[in-house]
Design a protein around this motif. Structure first.
Motif, PDB file in Angstrom:
ATOM      1  N   GLY A 423     -89.723  57.873  -3.559  1.00  0.00           N
ATOM      2  CA  GLY A 423     -89.507  59.298  -3.776  1.00  0.00           C
ATOM      3  C   GLY A 423     -88.264  59.702  -4.556  1.00  0.00           C
ATOM      4  O   GLY A 423     -87.801  60.844  -4.412  1.00  0.00           O
ATOM      5  N   LEU A 424     -87.734  58.804  -5.386  1.00  0.00           N
ATOM      6  CA  LEU A 424     -86.512  59.179  -6.111  1.00  0.00           C
ATOM      7  C   LEU A 424     -86.728  60.407  -6.982  1.00  0.00           C
ATOM      8  O   LEU A 424     -85.894  61.337  -6.996  1.00  0.00           O
ATOM      9  CB  LEU A 424     -86.025  58.005  -6.972  1.00  0.00           C
ATOM     10  N   GLU A 425     -87.839  60.448  -7.710  1.00  0.00           N
ATOM     11  CA  GLU A 425     -88.062  61.593  -8.601  1.00  0.00           C
ATOM     12  C   GLU A 425     -88.280  62.876  -7.806  1.00  0.00           C
ATOM     13  O   GLU A 425     -87.884  63.963  -8.232  1.00  0.00           O
ATOM     14  CB  GLU A 425     -89.274  61.316  -9.519  1.00  0.00           C
ATOM     15  N   GLN A 426     -88.898  62.751  -6.638  1.00  0.00           N
ATOM     16  CA  GLN A 426     -89.073  63.930  -5.800  1.00  0.00           C
ATOM     17  C   GLN A 426     -87.720  64.432  -5.283  1.00  0.00           C
ATOM     18  O   GLN A 426     -87.467  65.643  -5.274  1.00  0.00           O
ATOM     19  CB  GLN A 426     -89.995  63.602  -4.617  1.00  0.00           C
ATOM     20  N   ILE A 427     -86.860  63.517  -4.869  1.00  0.00           N
ATOM     21  CA  ILE A 427     -85.518  63.910  -4.426  1.00  0.00           C
ATOM     22  C   ILE A 427     -84.764  64.599  -5.569  1.00  0.00           C
ATOM     23  O   ILE A 427     -84.113  65.632  -5.380  1.00  0.00           O
ATOM     24  CB  ILE A 427     -84.734  62.673  -3.926  1.00  0.00           C
TER      25      ILE A 427
END
Length: 512
Positions: A423-427
């Motif tokens: 979930g890096l891009e979501q964070i």
């Protein structure tokens, strides 16, 4: 304002209804046959020591009381009959049998949607047992089981997603003739569910009648043999280390009739098996290895489930402790032995010593069901509805176990770690110029069904909402659900012509 609130409320209600609708298989967070194996209470060295000790027991001690036919099959295969009447099994015979035994088994349902592929660490949960009492939740008491109770249990299990098979969970105490009881057991189970059914037979001669009924249900012997949807739960041993003569003869008849066999060793630790967990696993393993030789001597490659079922015992009182942590360890350790041999296996989970569906029942059932699932046990028997250390069965607990096993299966599924789930891009999106929370984000919405298991009856309301809704009670809701299921005609019922043919051939105690 009222119109706006109405539209919002209607939209919310529609979304909730949509989320409550059955999911397509690709979106389900859990499903039958998910792979476990994450939990290993035994080290590799432990497994090897148990294996070697089991081989020592078979080679040095052996098993007594095989029927004459069994002696002939087993000595022809390479077992040695001693002057003391015990059959001993050379190491090479065991190793050769394990090498050629069937490593993958499909247990068929009458409906192919319910077929179970047993291999590796794929996990399935279902009923089993031979309870003589029904738990009456309303009256808080026990009464004797009837054939109608058994049929109703099969009907209930048929509509529960997380009950994958129906092995007979109770004895029909209202039928006094053993042949009629066995035939009505087959009828009641198969007429209630299209999932795979397991049952046992009181006498070897009864197998022929059961096969005649199963041929009628299947539409012919050829169709039955192509997809046998009933297996034989066979207590082929009387622990410690003795064959059960009549059960072995039943097993031979079932093998001849094309019926898969569950090789069931059910020693009681401290009574009919060693009191230590490791010792109980050794004996159960040895007995089932002997059974595997027996099956393959009768018919090489016949489908046989390695059924190590050692039970725990309260050594202070002599009472069975099916709901104990020791029981959970016994079943998980047995699952590791199944994986070591590479054969499909089953053991017990979900038994509770509690007399009613209460908090004790919940913690006991969840403990062994989770540990059995995490260990990769192919078949978790007695996982739903069993009370009083297998003396009582409860329809309401069967329904509640659907939620319980659902959560256990979510534990079995585990945690997926990949670029999307990390979930890096979501964070980044949420924290850098985003709303500062994850409610309503694309990933949250897209994965809320596929990643999360939601209870059917378990209550997650706030105290305020619970109060506003009349303080719903879990057991009251479950009783209502049972009544709803049983008010509808069974989807598994036989067509009129088949039912008439069965009733003409057998004395069926259930009303038409």
């Amino acid at each position: 304002m009222t119109d706006t609130l109405s539209r919002r409320s209607g939209g919310r209600a529609a979304r909730r209804a949509s989320r409550a609708a059955p999911l397509i298989d690709s979106l389900r967070p859990i499903r039958p046959g998910m792979s476990g194996g994450q939990y290993k209470p035994l080290s590799d060295a432990d497994v090897m020591r148990i294996h070697q000790t089991a081989l020592d027991a078979l080679e040095q001690i052996g098993l007594a009381d095989a029927p004459p036919s069994g002696v002939e099959y087993l000595t022809r295969a390479g077992a040695i009959l001693g002057d003391d009447g015990r059959l001993r099994f050379p190491r090479a015979l065991i190793e050769d049998t394990v090498a050629r035994a069937t490593k993958e088994i499909t247990l068929f349902g009458r409906d192919p949607r319910h077929d179970m592929h047993l291999t590796g660490a794929k996990v399935h949960f279902g009923t089993a047992g031979a309870a003589v009492h029904m738990v009456d939740v309303d009256g808080r008491n026990y009464r004797e089981c009837t054939v109608q109770d058994l049929h109703d249990a099969a009907r209930i299990a048929d509509v529960l997603d997380n009950i994958h098979f129906v092995q007979r969970p109770m004895v029909c105490r209202d039928i006094y003739d053993n042949f009629e009881m066995d035939m009505n057991t087959v009828y009641a189970c198969c007429g209630g569910t299209t999932k795979h059914v397991g049952t046992s037979f009181t006498d070897p001669s009864y197998v022929k009648g059961a096969l005649e009924m199963l041929h009628l249900i299947a539409g012919g012997e050829d169709k039955w043999r192509a997809r046998p949807f009933v297996s034989n739960s066979n207590c082929f041993v009387v622990p410690p280390m003795k064959f059960a003569t009549e059960a072995c003869q039943v097993m031979e008849a079932c093998i001849e009739g094309g019926m898969p066999v569950l090789l069931l060793s059910a020693g009681m630790a401290g009574a009919t098996a060693p009191s230590t967990i490791a010792g109980a696993i050794v004996q159960a393993t040895a007995e089932c290895l002997a059974g595997l030789v027996y099956v393959n001597a009768v018919k090489p490659g016949h489908p046989a489930i390695f059924g190590t079922w050692p039970f725990g015992l309260d050594l202070r009182t002599g009472a069975m402790t099916g709901g104990s942590g020791e029981q959970a360890l016994l079943s998980a350790g047995c699952a590791q032995m199944h994986k070591f041999y590479g054969v499909p296996g089953g053991a017990v989970g979900g038994i509770t010593d509690a007399k009613l569906p209460d908090m004790q029942a919940g913690w006991e059932a969840m403990c062994s069901n989770v540990m059995s699932g995490l260990s990769g046990l192919n078949m978790v028997y007695e996982a739903a509805g069993m009370h009083a250390s297998l003396l009582g069965f409860c329809h309401e607990s069967l329904i509640l176990s659907d939620d319980l096993i659902g959560h256990a299966l979510r534990c079995v599924r585990g945690i997926e770690v990949d670029d999307e789930t990390l979930g890096l891009e979501q964070i980044r999106e949420v924290c850098l110029g985003g709303p500062g929370h994850y409610l309503g984000t694309g990933q949250t919405l897209s994965r809320m069904q596929s990643d999360y298991q939601y209870p059917s009856l378990g209550n997650r309301m706030s105290p305020k909402e619970w109060d506003e809704n009349g303080k719903p009670d879990l057991l009251t809701e479950t009783i209502a659900r049972k009544q709803e299921i049983l008010s509808e005609r069974a989807a598994a019922r036989f067509d009129p012509a088949t039912d008439a043919a069965i009733r003409k051939a057998f004395n069926i105690h259930l009303p038409a």
